[in-house]
Design an enzyme around this catalytic site. Structure first.
Site, PDB file in Angstrom:
ATOM      1  CG  PHE A 141     -15.656  -2.146  25.844  1.00 26.40           C
ATOM      2  CD1 PHE A 141     -14.256  -1.979  25.842  1.00 26.40           C
ATOM      3  CD2 PHE A 141     -16.181  -0.942  26.390  1.00 26.40           C
ATOM      4  CE1 PHE A 141     -13.520  -1.138  26.551  1.00 26.40           C
ATOM      5  CE2 PHE A 141     -15.670   0.112  27.047  1.00 26.40           C
ATOM      6  CZ  PHE A 141     -14.375  -0.020  27.176  1.00 26.40           C
ATOM      7  CD  GLN A 255     -21.973  -1.286  34.503  1.00 24.02           C
ATOM      8  OE1 GLN A 255     -21.450  -0.052  34.071  1.00 24.02           O
ATOM      9  NE2 GLN A 255     -22.733  -2.100  33.677  1.00 24.02           N
ATOM     10  CG  HIS A 257     -15.812  -1.218  36.165  1.00 20.65           C
ATOM     11  ND1 HIS A 257     -14.485  -2.190  35.867  1.00 20.65           N
ATOM     12  CD2 HIS A 257     -15.741  -0.674  34.587  1.00 20.65           C
ATOM     13  CE1 HIS A 257     -14.175  -2.140  34.508  1.00 20.65           C
ATOM     14  NE2 HIS A 257     -14.771  -1.276  34.053  1.00 20.65           N
ATOM     15  CG  LEU A 267     -12.408   2.273  35.513  1.00 15.77           C
ATOM     16  CD1 LEU A 267     -13.485   1.218  36.021  1.00 15.77           C
ATOM     17  CD2 LEU A 267     -13.152   2.935  34.368  1.00 15.77           C
ATOM     18  CD  GLU A 270     -15.788  -3.834  29.961  1.00 19.76           C
ATOM     19  OE1 GLU A 270     -16.125  -3.063  30.878  1.00 19.76           O
ATOM     20  OE2 GLU A 270     -16.500  -4.438  29.319  1.00 19.76           O
ATOM     21  NE  ARG A 301     -18.134  -2.117  32.210  1.00 18.62           N
ATOM     22  CZ  ARG A 301     -17.953  -0.880  31.859  1.00 18.62           C
ATOM     23  NH1 ARG A 301     -18.766   0.015  32.381  1.00 18.62           N
ATOM     24  NH2 ARG A 301     -17.110  -0.613  30.927  1.00 18.62           N
ATOM     25  CG  HIS A 369     -18.009   1.982  36.536  1.00 22.13           C
ATOM     26  ND1 HIS A 369     -16.958   3.035  36.636  1.00 22.13           N
ATOM     27  CD2 HIS A 369     -18.383   1.730  35.168  1.00 22.13           C
ATOM     28  CE1 HIS A 369     -16.563   3.278  35.405  1.00 22.13           C
ATOM     29  NE2 HIS A 369     -17.433   2.572  34.550  1.00 22.13           N
ATOM     30  NE  ARG A 405     -22.261   2.314  31.846  1.00 21.41           N
ATOM     31  CZ  ARG A 405     -20.800   2.587  31.442  1.00 21.41           C
ATOM     32  NH1 ARG A 405     -20.639   2.905  30.213  1.00 21.41           N
ATOM     33  NH2 ARG A 405     -19.940   2.471  32.280  1.00 21.41           N
TER      34      ARG A 405
HETATM   35  C1  LIG Z   1     -13.699   5.987  35.444  1.00 16.48           C
HETATM   36  C2  LIG Z   1     -14.963   5.919  34.731  1.00 16.48           C
HETATM   37  C3  LIG Z   1     -14.574   5.530  33.203  1.00 16.48           C
HETATM   38  C4  LIG Z   1     -15.778   5.307  32.340  1.00 16.48           C
HETATM   39  N1  LIG Z   1     -15.207   4.958  31.068  1.00 16.48           N
HETATM   40  C5  LIG Z   1     -16.409   4.814  30.071  1.00 16.48           C
HETATM   41  C6  LIG Z   1     -16.015   4.291  28.912  1.00 16.48           C
HETATM   42  O1  LIG Z   1     -14.754   3.703  28.576  1.00 16.48           O
HETATM   43  N2  LIG Z   1     -16.806   4.225  28.014  1.00 16.48           N
HETATM   44  C7  LIG Z   1     -18.273   4.567  28.260  1.00 16.48           C
HETATM   45  O2  LIG Z   1     -19.048   4.409  27.354  1.00 16.48           O
HETATM   46  N3  LIG Z   1     -18.384   4.957  29.513  1.00 16.48           N
HETATM   47  C8  LIG Z   1     -17.640   5.263  30.496  1.00 16.48           C
HETATM   48  N4  LIG Z   1     -17.742   6.021  31.673  1.00 16.48           N
HETATM   49  C9  LIG Z   1     -19.175   6.304  32.020  1.00 16.48           C
HETATM   50  C10 LIG Z   1     -19.394   7.817  31.128  1.00 16.48           C
HETATM   51  O3  LIG Z   1     -18.116   8.295  31.307  1.00 16.48           O
HETATM   52  C11 LIG Z   1     -20.139   8.706  31.824  1.00 16.48           C
HETATM   53  O4  LIG Z   1     -21.411   8.023  32.124  1.00 16.48           O
HETATM   54  C12 LIG Z   1     -20.518   9.710  31.043  1.00 16.48           C
HETATM   55  O5  LIG Z   1     -19.241  10.602  30.675  1.00 16.48           O
HETATM   56  C13 LIG Z   1     -21.444  10.682  31.736  1.00 16.48           C
HETATM   57  O6  LIG Z   1     -21.406  11.859  31.201  1.00 16.48           O
HETATM   58  P1  LIG Z   1     -22.268  13.014  31.388  1.00 16.48           P
HETATM   59  O7  LIG Z   1     -22.471  14.037  30.475  1.00 16.48           O
HETATM   60  O8  LIG Z   1     -23.718  12.451  31.924  1.00 16.48           O
HETATM   61  O9  LIG Z   1     -21.866  13.487  32.833  1.00 16.48           O
HETATM   62  P2  LIG Z   1     -20.538  13.919  33.390  1.00 16.48           P
HETATM   63  O10 LIG Z   1     -19.286  13.974  32.559  1.00 16.48           O
HETATM   64  O11 LIG Z   1     -20.278  13.481  34.833  1.00 16.48           O
HETATM   65  O12 LIG Z   1     -20.723  15.602  33.756  1.00 16.48           O
HETATM   66  C14 LIG Z   1     -21.636  16.133  34.603  1.00 16.48           C
HETATM   67  C15 LIG Z   1     -21.503  17.645  34.450  1.00 16.48           C
HETATM   68  O13 LIG Z   1     -22.545  18.091  35.486  1.00 16.48           O
HETATM   69  C16 LIG Z   1     -21.835  19.181  36.158  1.00 16.48           C
HETATM   70  N5  LIG Z   1     -22.731  19.348  37.368  1.00 16.48           N
HETATM   71  C17 LIG Z   1     -23.146  18.240  38.244  1.00 16.48           C
HETATM   72  N6  LIG Z   1     -23.860  18.680  39.138  1.00 16.48           N
HETATM   73  C18 LIG Z   1     -24.201  20.027  39.210  1.00 16.48           C
HETATM   74  C19 LIG Z   1     -25.016  20.849  39.757  1.00 16.48           C
HETATM   75  N7  LIG Z   1     -25.674  20.756  40.739  1.00 16.48           N
HETATM   76  N8  LIG Z   1     -25.092  22.133  38.977  1.00 16.48           N
HETATM   77  C20 LIG Z   1     -24.087  22.517  37.909  1.00 16.48           C
HETATM   78  N9  LIG Z   1     -23.628  21.532  37.435  1.00 16.48           N
HETATM   79  C21 LIG Z   1     -23.484  20.268  37.883  1.00 16.48           C
HETATM   80  C22 LIG Z   1     -20.715  18.550  36.264  1.00 16.48           C
HETATM   81  O14 LIG Z   1     -19.550  19.976  36.696  1.00 16.48           O
HETATM   82  C23 LIG Z   1     -20.175  18.372  34.983  1.00 16.48           C
HETATM   83  O15 LIG Z   1     -19.960  19.108  34.086  1.00 16.48           O
HETATM   84  C24 LIG Z   1     -16.780   5.817  32.664  1.00 16.48           C
HETATM   85  C25 LIG Z   1     -17.097   6.024  34.034  1.00 16.48           C
HETATM   86  C26 LIG Z   1     -16.045   6.367  34.861  1.00 16.48           C
HETATM   87  C27 LIG Z   1     -16.411   6.824  36.035  1.00 16.48           C
END
Ligand SMILES: Cc1cc2nc3c(=O)[nH]c(=O)nc-3n(C[C@H](O)[C@H](O)[C@H](O)COP(=O)(O)OP(=O)(O)OC[C@H]3O[C@@H](n4cnc5c(N)ncnc54)[C@H](O)[C@@H]3O)c2cc1C
Ligand code: HEM
Ligand code: HEM
Ligand code: SF4
Ligand code: F3S
Ligand code: FES
Lengths: 607, 215, 244
Positions: A141, A255, A257, A267, A270, A301, A369, A405
């Site tokens: 990566f 960030q 991407h 997306l 990577e 990135r 991203h 990141r």
């Molecule tokens: C397309 C894409 C690809 C990625 N690929 C990678 C990768 O390969 N490797 C890597 O390390 N990272 C990657 N990332 C980044 C990583 O996926 C995210 O940063 C990470 O998954 C975020 O996880 P989280 O649990 O913080 O939030 P999320 O998984 O976004 O979860 C948020 C949760 O909060 C809930 N929520 C939001 N607002 C409210 C509210 N007001 N009330 C109640 N519930 C709410 C939603 O329903 C959801 O359940 C990628 C991101 C994207 C966009």
């Protein structure tokens, strides 16, 4: 007021993505009664979209041999452009391998080492060791010295989220989906839970808890062009900032991407470049080696995104009706590789652009991203400003990522931080009395109900939600994007301030009754604009370039004045966030050269 | 339903029934296809055709066989028939669903039900006709075909072969290792060949063989 | 290029206001290049009817939120390009699942129930040792597990299945595929007899009539025919000869 229902719980976790579920599982395993809220069923959270993988220094694969937490630490700090908390980074890199193995124990089908010789796309030959056969393997990566990103084909986030949720189901943790947290219940010192709105029926409820964890993910959708899911609107950060006492950290660190699929902004992971994909310009020339002779496409990135923008500005982009783009070329990886290891990419290209990546070039462009910024917490995940409020995952600013990141570090962060925060939350609830502050709950409920009533009653000639929203998206995209400058940022701040005012005058065009989607948008918008302002204003004030924050008028990193973190609070009635700064914790690695990027000796191109 | 009440709520009942459906179907298709080949021997002349029942009778296979076929048909009717929705409303749902979805295999299942029920009626008549006209030889058969049964057999042939062909396809899909597109192709070829053989045999009975010896 | 005008007929019903009976509402939108139903529906909501309910999350065919009947067939709306459709498009919510409103259905609750019923997690008597390295696993096995785990719980297979439409206790292809995922996982210590107790009836694998609408409509192109047959063979053997 008995009109609304109150739900009592030890721990309220807002967000059912990886961070939220991991924290919930940890707290539940310590015996806490946990309730998770989510906008959508947990398995639809945006974490499932992460394809590439998750970093942990296991050192099993040939190109990862000799890897250890120290090297991971160094990569992370350099990646962050020295903006991260080094004690946090140290904790993180040490726990990551354990967290990954625990996921394997729980059921994630990580890809494994297959012994034997293998030819890489660049022609070199590597040999996977017999003694490592069957252990978790890794891929390359950007910005890493070793191959360290563990993966399951290209559905890492999906697999990990499904496995985490299987544990949530197994433990019988309460999950309320289609519930949106709208405001935190607090008295300026302690957080007592949240007011939430049922997205099935539109009714309000109160969740009262000893501890509240915000794990609501990123805010990507305040930008017009983003890889994020449409639910990533930053509401979690907004309700924390809305308390007036909880600061958001480093909001200007956004960030981009390098490879969003043009023009739908889905997306392209990577992994495509990690596995050997090239970036080409309109002449089908591979231009990254001109800018970054060593790391080429695999520099971090922020660097790759900036090179792409620069290259397009020089006129090497492919012009179309819908804007300018560059090409991603993975044809040389071969049909077999693309159909197995990069199957999602193959599908995305076919489904959304009608392109066969085995034979054709993929149009790409840098796309918003990830948000490094978020709810500022200490190393335990405890938010600044309110007792009993925690944050985890992308919504938080723990601060592992500083100003950039590394790919694969955020999935790992959700799990590692979730684990740590879950434990700390359990500890905290252990020593805390449950209090049901009835008056406070009623006041907060009433305030939210009044917002709703006002919107429903508003006359028909007020502002249109979608119009304001589009204006906000465009403003950020055009003026607070990859390259920034004082003039644009100032304009952005003005425009956004104006939008914030206008957002008080929204009127709905539909009834707003029940689970009305227009009402939901209208309720979120002011908070989103405040986030946008925090980003723009923070960026305007930070007169240096660091990581993803690239000021054309201040192109150098300035460690003398700016080796510090922005904190943005929003006292009620303010028109702008109140900015303050705190020093960055440096324990092991003093600021230096990243080894890539514009400021780097080795990475500088002289043409 | 009835069967379930009889056996009581055995934990493994559904498994047994599903296997019974599979085995009864397989047996009946095996029977039908062999039977069609036997009937088609008429293409090579009455002598060869007449030899077949002679051998079967001499070895008593026919007596045991006829009895078994009847039993298995009844069994199959019960176990396969249990999947036909009992109430009208469910039948309407399936019908509407099949129309809206317009997906091949759902439609073929609907036809499987229709053809299955038709076979119940047609096969009863057929077996009754054969048994009441015992024994089997080319002259008697030709008589039956020429007097009354030509159009009956035309219909019966198509209905049977359709039900058998789809039936075996469904068995392969539900239990097998091979991808359904491939199975489908092979079975279409087999079914068509058998229908052609059957048509040829019918035409020979109708126009070539001299009838006689019918009771 | 001549741009088509699309006529989109949408099912409208809000269970919150049951006295307004279900009806079909017709919208027209101008088609743009590479337009998906995600774009079309959002355009309608933002410009014509802000009360229209539907679900999108990832808009990239990853999260499984947006399944609906597109001209009768279960499809992920976000990855359905309008150019693959005639200019008259009829959209209905998925059957089988509980309706939330208009095109939005509650697949989440259904699948949570399914996961509970099939106990879709690794069953093991081991405890995790944070100091040990991971247990080894053959990469082929890992890939096989992942192949089944790719299901995004969109519900297309269930909605397309006639059996599921008439029997609300039927686990559907998604449920049986889930079992297959745990059957091939060496970390799961459940015996075939354990699995049989969960799916060895008409609610489970023997309720499947091989209609294959699941196989035809799965947007993830999971090999559902193979998975169902695999489970059926294993469970029939267990039912007849007893489990290991
Ligand atoms: C397309 C894409 C690809 C990625 N690929 C990678 C990768 O390969 N490797 C890597 O390390 N990272 C990657 N990332 C980044 C990583 O996926 C995210 O940063 C990470 O998954 C975020 O996880 P989280 O649990 O913080 O939030 P999320 O998984 O976004 O979860 C948020 C949760 O909060 C809930 N929520 C939001 N607002 C409210 C509210 N007001 N009330 C109640 N519930 C709410 C939603 O329903 C959801 O359940 C990628 C991101 C994207 C966009
Ligand atoms: C007595 C009249 C008959 C009736 C009512 C009947 C009915 C049915 C029905 C409803 C099915 C579908 C069951 C399912 O797939 O779930 C079926 C399947 C089948 N039938 Fe018949 N049938 C009859 C006679 C026959 C005969 C004579 C044959 C042999 C040629 C036959 C061969 C099959 C086969 C092979 C299947 C597939 C079994 C399976 O899917 O497991 N049937 N039948
Ligand atoms: C069980 C005992 C059976 C016997 C002894 C028997 C015998 C025969 C004979 C002798 C013929 C030639 C025509 C005639 O003499 O009328 C015939 C034709 C036929 N039988 Fe049967 N049959 C039996 C059962 C069945 C069953 C169960 C089926 C279908 C499910 C079936 C389907 C047919 C068909 C389709 C033909 C027409 C053949 C053609 O088109 O050439 N038979 N049978
Ligand atoms: S098996 Fe396929 S169709 Fe069924 S829920 Fe999973 S992804 Fe959707
Ligand atoms: S459509 Fe239904 S009946 Fe079986 S083969 Fe698929 S689950
Ligand atoms: S919106 Fe996620 S699958 Fe369609």
């Amino acid at each position: 007021m008995s009109l609304f229902n109150i739900h009592l719980t030890d721990v309220l976790v807002i967000g059912a993505g990886l961070a939220g579920e991991r924290a919930a599982v940890e707290a539940a395993s310590f015996g806490c009664d946990v309730t998770i809220l989510s906008l959508v069923p947990p398995r639809r959270s945006h974490s499932t979209a992460a394809q590439g993988g998750m970093q942990a220094s296991l050192g099993n694969c040939a190109k990862g041999l000799g890897d250890n937490p120290d090297i991971h630490f160094e990569d992370t700090v350099k990646g962050s452009d020295w903006g991260c908390e080094q004690d946090v980074a140290r904790l993180f890199v040490n726990v990551a391998p354990i967290a990954i193995r625990q996921l394997a124990f729980w059921g994630v089908p990580w890809n494994r080492v297959v012994a034997g010789k293998r030819k890489l796309p660049d022609g070199s030959i590597i040999e996977e060791l017999k003694e490592k056969e069957g252990l978790i393997t890794a891929r390359a990566f950007g910005g890493t010295a070793k191959w360290r990103t563990c993966y399951t084909s290209d559905g890492t986030g999906h697999s990990v989220q499904y496995t985490m949720d299987s544990i949530v189901v197994k433990l019988g943790v309460t999950v309320h989906d289609r519930i949106e947290a709208m405001a935190l219940i607090h008295d300026g010192e302690r957080c007592y839970g949240a007011v939430a709105r049922d997205l099935r029926t539109g009714e309000l409820r109160a969740y009262v808890s000893k501890a509240t964890v915000i794990a609501t993910g990123g805010y990507g959708r305040i930008y017009g062009i983003s890889t994020n899911a449409v639910i990533n609107e930053g509401t979690g950060m907004a309700i924390a900032q809305d308390t007036g006492v909880v600061p958001l950290g480093n909001m200007e660190a956004v960030q981009f991407h390098p490879t969003g699929l043009f023009p739908v902004w889905i997306l392209i992971t990577e992994g495509a470049r990690g596995d050997g994909g090239y970036l080409l310009d309109k002449n089908e020339h591979r231009f990254m080696p001109d800018y970054e002779p060593v790391k080429k496409e695999l520099a971090s990135r922020d660097v790759v995104s900036r090179c792409m923008i620069q290259h397009m500005r020089k006129g090497f982009g492919v012009e179309t009706d819908m804007g300018t783009h560059l090409w991603l070329d993975i044809r040389h990886l071969g049909a077999k590789h693309i159909h197995t290891n990069l199957r999602e990419i193959d599908n995305i290209c076919k489904n959304f652009a009608g392109i066969d990546p085995v034979k054709e070039l993929i149009p790409v462009r840098p796309t918003q991203h990830y948000s490094m910024g978020g709810i500022r917490t200490n190393i335990d995940g405890h938010a600044y400003g309110l007792k009993g409020l925690f944050a985890a995952g992308e919504a938080s600013c723990w601060d592992l990522h500083g100003f950039n990141r590394l790919g694969g570090n955020s999935l790992a962060e959700t799990i590692v931080m979730g684990l740590i925060v879950g434990e700390k939350v359990a500890e905290y609830t252990e020593g805390t009395e449950f209090v049901l502050p009835q008056r406070l709950v009623q006041d907060h409920m009433k305030k939210q109900q009044e917002r709703i009533d006002k919107l429903i009653k508003a006359s028909n000639n007020g502002e249109n939600v979608y119009e304001l929203r589009r204006k906000m998206e465009e403003t950020l995209m055009e003026k607070v994007g990859i390259f920034r400058n004082g003039k644009d940022l100032e304009e952005a701040v003005h425009t956004l301030q104006d939008l914030l005012k206008r957002s008080q005058n929204i009127s709905l065009r539909s009834s707003g009754k029940g689970a009305n989607p227009e009402l939901a948008s209208a309720l979120r918008l002011p908070g989103m604009i405040r986030l946008a302002l925090s980003i723009a204003y923070g960026a305007l004030m930070r007169t240096e370039s660091r990581g993803s924050h690239a000021r054309e008028d201040y192109p150098q990193r300035d460690d003398v004045n700016w080796l510090k973190r922005t904190l943005a609070t929003w006292p009620e009635g303010n028109e702008l966030p109140e900015l303050s700064y705190e020093p960055v914790t440096i324990t092991e690695l003093p600021p230096g050269d990243r080894g890539y990027g514009e400021a780097s000796q080795s990475g500088k191109s002289k043409e | 339903m009835l069967l379930q009440k009889l056996i009581g709520r055995n934990q493994r009942l559904d498994a047994y029934l599903d296997v019974a459906e599979f085995l009864s179907g397989l047996f009946l298709v095996g029977f039908l296809w062999t039977h069609m080949l036997f009937v088609a021997t008429i293409i090579f002349g009455t002598k060869i055709f007449n030899k077949v029942p002679a051998i079967l009778d001499a070895t008593y296979i026919s007596y045991v066989g006829i009895f078994m076929v009847i039993i298995v048909i009844l069994l199959h009717m019960l176990v396969a028939g249990r999947k036909i929705p009992a109430n009208l409303q469910d039948q309407l749902i399936i019908w509407r669903h099949a129309r809206r979805l317009s997906q091949k295999d759902t439609w073929t299942w609907v036809f499987q039900v229709v053809t299955g029920i038709s076979i119940l009626i047609l096969a009863s008549i057929h077996i009754w006709a054969i048994l009441s006209g015992w024994p089997i030889n080319a002259q008697i058969s030709a008589g039956r075909v020429q007097e009354t049964f030509f159009w009956f057999y035309m219909l019966f042939l198509v209905v049977c072969e359709y039900h058998a062909g789809i039936g075996i396809y469904r068995i392969a899909v539900k239990w097998g290792w091979i991808h359904r597109q491939k199975v489908g192709k092979v079975l279409t070829v087999i079914t068509c060949s058998i229908v052609i053989l059957g048509l040829a045999a019918l035409l020979i009975f109708r126009f070539v063989i001299k009838a006689g010896g019918a009771p | 290029m001549i741009r088509r005008t699309l006529t989109i007929e949408v099912f409208r019903f809000n269970p919150q206001t049951p006295d307004i009976k279900p009806y079909m509402e017709t919208y027209t939108v101008k088609e743009v290049p590479n337009m998906t139903l995600f774009v079309a529906l959002n355009t309608i909501r933002e410009e014509q009817d802000p009360s229209l309910m539907f679900d999108f999350v990832c808009r990239a065919a990853i999260c499984g939120s947006c399944a609906m009947l597109v001209n009768g067939r279960p499809r992920l709306a976000c990855k359905t390009l309008t150019k693959t459709l005639p200019s008259h498009i009829k959209l209905l919510p998925l059957p089988v699942f509980k309706l939330i409103g208009d095109l939005s259905v509650d697949t989440g609750t259904w699948f949570r129930h399914l996961n509970l019923k099939t106990q879709a997690w690794i069953h093991t008597d081991k405890t995790f040792d944070p100091k040990a390295i991971e247990e080894r696993m053959d990469n082929e096995t890992a890939l096989k597990i992942y192949e089944a785990e790719r299901c995004i719980e969109c519900g297309c297979c269930v909605a397309g299945c006639a059996t599921a439409n008439i029997r609300d206790d039927f686990l559907g292809a998604a449920g049986l595929n889930k079992i297959a995922r745990f059957m091939v996982d060496p970390r799961d210590k459940r015996s075939d007899q354990n699995f049989f107790e969960v799916i060895g009836t008409d609610e489970g694998v023997f309720g499947c009539m091989g209609l294959m609408a699941c196989d035809d409509n799965c947007p993830q192109e999971l090999p559902l025919q193979m998975q169902l047959a695999f489970v059926r063979r294993r469970m029939a053997m267990t039912g007849i000869f007893g489990g290991k």
